[in-house]
Design a protein around this motif. Structure first.
Motif, PDB file in Angstrom:
ATOM      1  N   GLY A  56       0.844  -1.196   0.000  1.00  0.00           N
ATOM      2  CA  GLY A  56       0.000   0.000   0.000  1.00  0.00           C
ATOM      3  C   GLY A  56       0.874   1.239   0.000  1.00  0.00           C
ATOM      4  O   GLY A  56       1.740   1.399  -0.855  1.00  0.00           O
ATOM      5  N   ASP A  57       0.678   2.097   0.984  1.00  0.00           N
ATOM      6  CA  ASP A  57       1.476   3.315   1.091  1.00  0.00           C
ATOM      7  C   ASP A  57       2.561   3.201   2.154  1.00  0.00           C
ATOM      8  O   ASP A  57       3.088   4.212   2.625  1.00  0.00           O
ATOM      9  N   ARG A  58       2.926   1.974   2.521  1.00  0.00           N
ATOM     10  CA  ARG A  58       3.957   1.746   3.540  1.00  0.00           C
ATOM     11  C   ARG A  58       5.173   1.079   2.917  1.00  0.00           C
ATOM     12  O   ARG A  58       5.059   0.062   2.240  1.00  0.00           O
ATOM     13  N   LEU A  59       6.339   1.711   3.132  1.00  0.00           N
ATOM     14  CA  LEU A  59       7.611   1.136   2.705  1.00  0.00           C
ATOM     15  C   LEU A  59       8.342   0.614   3.927  1.00  0.00           C
ATOM     16  O   LEU A  59       8.304   1.230   4.998  1.00  0.00           O
ATOM     17  N   ASP A  60       9.029  -0.501   3.772  1.00  0.00           N
ATOM     18  CA  ASP A  60       9.859  -1.076   4.829  1.00  0.00           C
ATOM     19  C   ASP A  60      11.155  -1.510   4.159  1.00  0.00           C
ATOM     20  O   ASP A  60      11.151  -2.386   3.304  1.00  0.00           O
ATOM     21  N   PHE A  61      12.274  -0.861   4.514  1.00  0.00           N
ATOM     22  CA  PHE A  61      13.522  -1.166   3.821  1.00  0.00           C
ATOM     23  C   PHE A  61      14.742  -1.040   4.723  1.00  0.00           C
ATOM     24  O   PHE A  61      14.701  -0.438   5.788  1.00  0.00           O
ATOM     25  N   ARG A  62      15.829  -1.646   4.250  1.00  0.00           N
ATOM     26  CA  ARG A  62      17.152  -1.514   4.859  1.00  0.00           C
ATOM     27  C   ARG A  62      18.007  -0.660   3.934  1.00  0.00           C
ATOM     28  O   ARG A  62      17.821  -0.668   2.724  1.00  0.00           O
ATOM     29  N   TYR A  63      18.935   0.077   4.527  1.00  0.00           N
ATOM     30  CA  TYR A  63      19.837   0.909   3.735  1.00  0.00           C
ATOM     31  C   TYR A  63      21.270   0.729   4.217  1.00  0.00           C
ATOM     32  O   TYR A  63      21.525   0.370   5.367  1.00  0.00           O
ATOM     33  N   VAL A  64      22.209   0.968   3.288  1.00  0.00           N
ATOM     34  CA  VAL A  64      23.645   0.907   3.581  1.00  0.00           C
ATOM     35  C   VAL A  64      24.312   2.019   2.789  1.00  0.00           C
ATOM     36  O   VAL A  64      23.903   2.308   1.661  1.00  0.00           O
ATOM     37  N   GLN A  65      25.301   2.664   3.403  1.00  0.00           N
ATOM     38  CA  GLN A  65      25.920   3.795   2.728  1.00  0.00           C
ATOM     39  C   GLN A  65      27.403   3.929   3.051  1.00  0.00           C
ATOM     40  O   GLN A  65      27.855   3.505   4.116  1.00  0.00           O
ATOM     41  N   LEU A  66      28.133   4.520   2.094  1.00  0.00           N
ATOM     42  CA  LEU A  66      29.540   4.861   2.231  1.00  0.00           C
ATOM     43  C   LEU A  66      29.622   6.377   2.305  1.00  0.00           C
ATOM     44  O   LEU A  66      29.093   7.072   1.431  1.00  0.00           O
ATOM     45  N   ARG A  67      30.279   6.867   3.346  1.00  0.00           N
ATOM     46  CA  ARG A  67      30.381   8.315   3.554  1.00  0.00           C
ATOM     47  C   ARG A  67      31.707   8.846   3.012  1.00  0.00           C
ATOM     48  O   ARG A  67      32.651   8.099   2.795  1.00  0.00           O
ATOM     49  N   THR A  68      31.777  10.162   2.840  1.00  0.00           N
ATOM     50  CA  THR A  68      32.986  10.799   2.310  1.00  0.00           C
ATOM     51  C   THR A  68      34.192  10.604   3.222  1.00  0.00           C
ATOM     52  O   THR A  68      35.324  10.649   2.751  1.00  0.00           O
ATOM     53  N   ASP A  69      33.972  10.359   4.512  1.00  0.00           N
ATOM     54  CA  ASP A  69      35.099  10.129   5.430  1.00  0.00           C
ATOM     55  C   ASP A  69      35.581   8.680   5.390  1.00  0.00           C
ATOM     56  O   ASP A  69      36.476   8.303   6.145  1.00  0.00           O
ATOM     57  N   GLY A  70      34.990   7.844   4.518  1.00  0.00           N
ATOM     58  CA  GLY A  70      35.394   6.446   4.382  1.00  0.00           C
ATOM     59  C   GLY A  70      34.659   5.488   5.289  1.00  0.00           C
ATOM     60  O   GLY A  70      34.832   4.273   5.181  1.00  0.00           O
ATOM     61  N   SER A  71      33.807   5.984   6.174  1.00  0.00           N
ATOM     62  CA  SER A  71      33.049   5.102   7.058  1.00  0.00           C
ATOM     63  C   SER A  71      31.807   4.574   6.350  1.00  0.00           C
ATOM     64  O   SER A  71      31.342   5.147   5.357  1.00  0.00           O
ATOM     65  N   THR A  72      31.287   3.472   6.862  1.00  0.00           N
ATOM     66  CA  THR A  72      30.052   2.898   6.342  1.00  0.00           C
ATOM     67  C   THR A  72      29.030   2.841   7.466  1.00  0.00           C
ATOM     68  O   THR A  72      29.372   2.880   8.647  1.00  0.00           O
ATOM     69  N   ALA A  73      27.759   2.770   7.074  1.00  0.00           N
ATOM     70  CA  ALA A  73      26.674   2.688   8.050  1.00  0.00           C
ATOM     71  C   ALA A  73      25.498   1.977   7.411  1.00  0.00           C
ATOM     72  O   ALA A  73      25.341   1.981   6.187  1.00  0.00           O
ATOM     73  N   CYS A  74      24.666   1.356   8.256  1.00  0.00           N
ATOM     74  CA  CYS A  74      23.463   0.695   7.755  1.00  0.00           C
ATOM     75  C   CYS A  74      22.336   0.866   8.764  1.00  0.00           C
ATOM     76  O   CYS A  74      22.566   1.150   9.934  1.00  0.00           O
ATOM     77  N   GLY A  75      21.106   0.711   8.270  1.00  0.00           N
ATOM     78  CA  GLY A  75      19.966   0.875   9.143  1.00  0.00           C
ATOM     79  C   GLY A  75      18.677   0.385   8.524  1.00  0.00           C
ATOM     80  O   GLY A  75      18.655  -0.222   7.451  1.00  0.00           O
ATOM     81  N   HIS A  76      17.592   0.673   9.234  1.00  0.00           N
ATOM     82  CA  HIS A  76      16.249   0.234   8.873  1.00  0.00           C
ATOM     83  C   HIS A  76      15.337   1.453   8.850  1.00  0.00           C
ATOM     84  O   HIS A  76      15.473   2.350   9.687  1.00  0.00           O
TER      85      HIS A  76
END
Length: 116
Positions: A56-76
């Motif tokens: 419907g109008d609800r999204l449920d997702f995971r994300y992962v990213q690389l930052r400019t400082d070289g660190s990575t992060a992930c979440g929900h």
């Protein structure tokens, strides 16, 4: 139900803290058969990906990213898809990091040829 996200570009309406998405970040969304995914970059983000589902109008997702400082992060993230009066799409998001402490809310809106 709000329109499909497929082919839309969205951007945050406000900056988050350093190392996170901000108004210069752009999300390129795709949607097919209840699956959603996006690539994003800009600002403090070199490259990011999200993948999840839409019901419907609800999204449920995971994300992962690389930052400019070289660190990575992930979440929900869980988002509500809203159609704005001008026909553009807004996502009202509640997110939490899984790679470290922190949670919050954010809003991203569809970018058009007439908007930044």
């Amino acid at each position: 139900m709000a329109p499909s996200l497929d082919g839309l570009v969205l951007a945050p309406v406000a900056d988050q803290s350093a190392g996170q998405v901000g108004t210069r970040t752009r999300f390129a969304y795709h949607e097919q058969g209840g699956a959603i995914w996006a690539e994003y970059r800009g600002g403090d983000i070199v490259r990011g990906h999200l993948v999840g589902t839409r019901a419907g109008d609800r999204l449920d997702f995971r994300y992962v990213q690389l930052r400019t400082d070289g660190s990575t992060a992930c979440g929900h993230c869980v988002s509500t898809v809203v159609e704005l009066p001008d026909g553009r799409v807004r996502l009202e998001e509640t997110w939490e990091w899984e790679s470290g402490p922190g949670s919050g809310t954010s809003v991203v809106e569809q970018v058009t040829a007439h908007a930044p």
